[in-house]
Design an enzyme around this catalytic site. Sequence first.
Site, short mmCIF file in Angstrom:
data_model
loop_
_atom_site.label_atom_id
_atom_site.label_comp_id
_atom_site.label_asym_id
_atom_site.label_seq_id
_atom_site.Cartn_x
_atom_site.Cartn_y
_atom_site.Cartn_z
N CYS A 116 0.82 -1.23 0.00
CA CYS A 116 0.00 0.00 0.00
C CYS A 116 0.85 1.27 0.00
O CYS A 116 0.33 2.36 -0.26
CB CYS A 116 -0.95 0.01 1.19
SG CYS A 116 -2.11 -1.37 1.17
N HIS A 263 -3.33 7.18 3.04
CA HIS A 263 -3.71 5.91 2.41
C HIS A 263 -5.13 5.57 2.86
O HIS A 263 -5.46 5.66 4.04
CB HIS A 263 -2.72 4.83 2.83
CG HIS A 263 -3.18 3.45 2.48
ND1 HIS A 263 -3.65 3.13 1.22
CD2 HIS A 263 -3.26 2.31 3.21
CE1 HIS A 263 -3.99 1.86 1.20
NE2 HIS A 263 -3.77 1.34 2.39
N ASN A 293 -10.08 -0.15 -0.27
CA ASN A 293 -8.62 -0.02 -0.16
C ASN A 293 -8.00 -0.52 -1.47
O ASN A 293 -8.00 -1.73 -1.74
CB ASN A 293 -8.14 -0.85 1.03
CG ASN A 293 -6.63 -0.83 1.20
OD1 ASN A 293 -5.90 -0.34 0.33
ND2 ASN A 293 -6.16 -1.36 2.32
N1 COA Z 1 -18.90 -9.02 7.89
C1 COA Z 1 -19.46 -9.40 9.05
N2 COA Z 1 -18.75 -9.85 10.08
C2 COA Z 1 -17.43 -9.93 9.93
C3 COA Z 1 -16.78 -9.54 8.75
C4 COA Z 1 -17.59 -9.08 7.70
N3 COA Z 1 -17.08 -8.68 6.52
N4 COA Z 1 -15.46 -9.71 8.88
C5 COA Z 1 -15.27 -10.20 10.12
N5 COA Z 1 -16.44 -10.34 10.75
C6 COA Z 1 -16.69 -10.83 12.11
C7 COA Z 1 -15.56 -11.70 12.60
O1 COA Z 1 -15.69 -13.01 12.10
C8 COA Z 1 -15.75 -11.62 14.10
O2 COA Z 1 -16.79 -12.49 14.46
P1 COA Z 1 -16.68 -13.40 15.77
O3 COA Z 1 -16.56 -12.42 16.91
O4 COA Z 1 -17.94 -14.18 15.74
O5 COA Z 1 -15.45 -14.21 15.58
C9 COA Z 1 -16.24 -10.18 14.31
O6 COA Z 1 -16.73 -9.75 13.03
C10 COA Z 1 -15.15 -9.27 14.79
O7 COA Z 1 -14.00 -9.50 14.02
P2 COA Z 1 -12.68 -8.73 14.24
O8 COA Z 1 -11.69 -9.16 13.24
O9 COA Z 1 -12.30 -8.76 15.68
O10 COA Z 1 -13.19 -7.25 13.88
P3 COA Z 1 -12.45 -5.90 14.00
O11 COA Z 1 -13.25 -4.96 14.79
O12 COA Z 1 -11.01 -6.05 14.33
O13 COA Z 1 -12.52 -5.37 12.48
C11 COA Z 1 -11.14 -5.16 10.53
C12 COA Z 1 -11.90 -6.12 11.44
C13 COA Z 1 -10.49 -5.98 9.43
C14 COA Z 1 -12.13 -4.17 9.93
C15 COA Z 1 -10.09 -4.40 11.37
O14 COA Z 1 -9.30 -5.29 12.10
C16 COA Z 1 -9.18 -3.57 10.50
O15 COA Z 1 -9.58 -2.55 9.97
N6 COA Z 1 -7.89 -3.97 10.36
C17 COA Z 1 -6.96 -3.32 9.48
C18 COA Z 1 -7.15 -3.86 8.09
C19 COA Z 1 -6.47 -3.04 7.03
O16 COA Z 1 -6.73 -1.86 6.91
N7 COA Z 1 -5.61 -3.68 6.25
C20 COA Z 1 -4.93 -3.07 5.18
C21 COA Z 1 -3.80 -2.24 5.69
S1 COA Z 1 -2.96 -1.48 4.37
#
Ligand code: COA
Length: 336
Positions: A116, A263, A293
């Site tokens: 990224c 970003h 993204n």
């Molecule tokens: N829709 C619905 N539920 C979803 C889901 C989706 N698309 N993706 C994950 N979940 C669920 C998970 O399975 C989990 O369920 P569980 O509690 O039953 O296991 C729950 O939502 C919470 O998941 P979690 O991963 O803890 O959520 P979070 O609050 O950390 O949010 C992201 C997940 C990916 C949005 C967050 O971690 C994030 O933004 N990370 C950075 C990612 C990023 O920007 N990457 C690129 C960098 S360049």
Amino acid sequence: MKRPIAYIAGTGYAVPRRAVTNDDLAAQGLETNDAWIRDRTGIGQRYVSAPDETLTVLSTNAARLAMAEAGITASEIDLIVLGTATPDHLLPATAVEVQAALGAGRAMAFDLGAACSGWLYSAQVAEGMIATGMAETVLVIGAEVLSTIVDWTDRNTCVLFGDGAGATIIRHVRTLPRGESRERGILSSYGRSDGNLYDLLWRPAGGVAEPFSDAVYAARRQYVRMEGREVFKHAVRSMADAVDRALDMAKLTPADVDLMIPHQANTRIIEATAKHAGFDMSRVFVNVDRFGNTSAASIPIALADARQQGRVPEGTLVLFAAFGAGFTWGSMVVRF
Ligand code: COA
């Protein structure tokens, strides 16, 4: 403050024809919903390439717009740097295909891998090559067709990413029209990497270490994998570092900046970065809601989009901050 050596002379972006909304993903059988995705990421839709919308096609379309804005022809381009994690072929670089498509016969062309941070690193390479005299006019592209490497059955990752290309023309300040401010251009550049954390966001198979095989396909290891929470923590920390360092190097404070273009990973990371630096969100450009993204393409798409919206008039001081797999991160302060 250093005197700029290079400036951004033109911008443009191109995305695939088809937009896929959060509701479309749910309708296709993915166990997700619009409210979850918007609340966690701010994303409402992303663009997804058709087979004819290759990285070369998107990049070339974006490049033509940037060249038109800069008022240059293909024969004036000395160098093409294309930041991407999704080249059309593993050999040769997609940058040479873009070169051929544009007819930029004098140019040196190569791809750059920084996930990224791909456009930001590429812009920094351009500035360095301009400083050494190896190039005067550089086409810097960030482009991705991430839809081909995300696992469309993995709701943790597939909802986040999108396809697209952003292009910029970066030129030596000696090409500025007579009378234009000598303050225009790149005022500071900062970049860092930390390879200890490479497997928090990666594509395990398909390279030399783990070639494609039936076992790879069975375990779906040809697709992107991510530890979302860990990536989130590092993203917030790295973006804060990036913002501080580029401003320090330019001897500026957050109050001097007219617009931050971060970003576009997700709104929560962007808001945390803005809060750290003391930026009101009115001074932060966000378009992740429309594009998702797009990795290396995200900052140059956002820049071109912001310019089209009239948010980067002459004299605007812009702060770019990037973060990506690797990890890689960096920043740049640019006067337009
Ligand atoms: N829709 C619905 N539920 C979803 C889901 C989706 N698309 N993706 C994950 N979940 C669920 C998970 O399975 C989990 O369920 P569980 O509690 O039953 O296991 C729950 O939502 C919470 O998941 P979690 O991963 O803890 O959520 P979070 O609050 O950390 O949010 C992201 C997940 C990916 C949005 C967050 O971690 C994030 O933004 N990370 C950075 C990612 C990023 O920007 N990457 C690129 C960098 S360049």
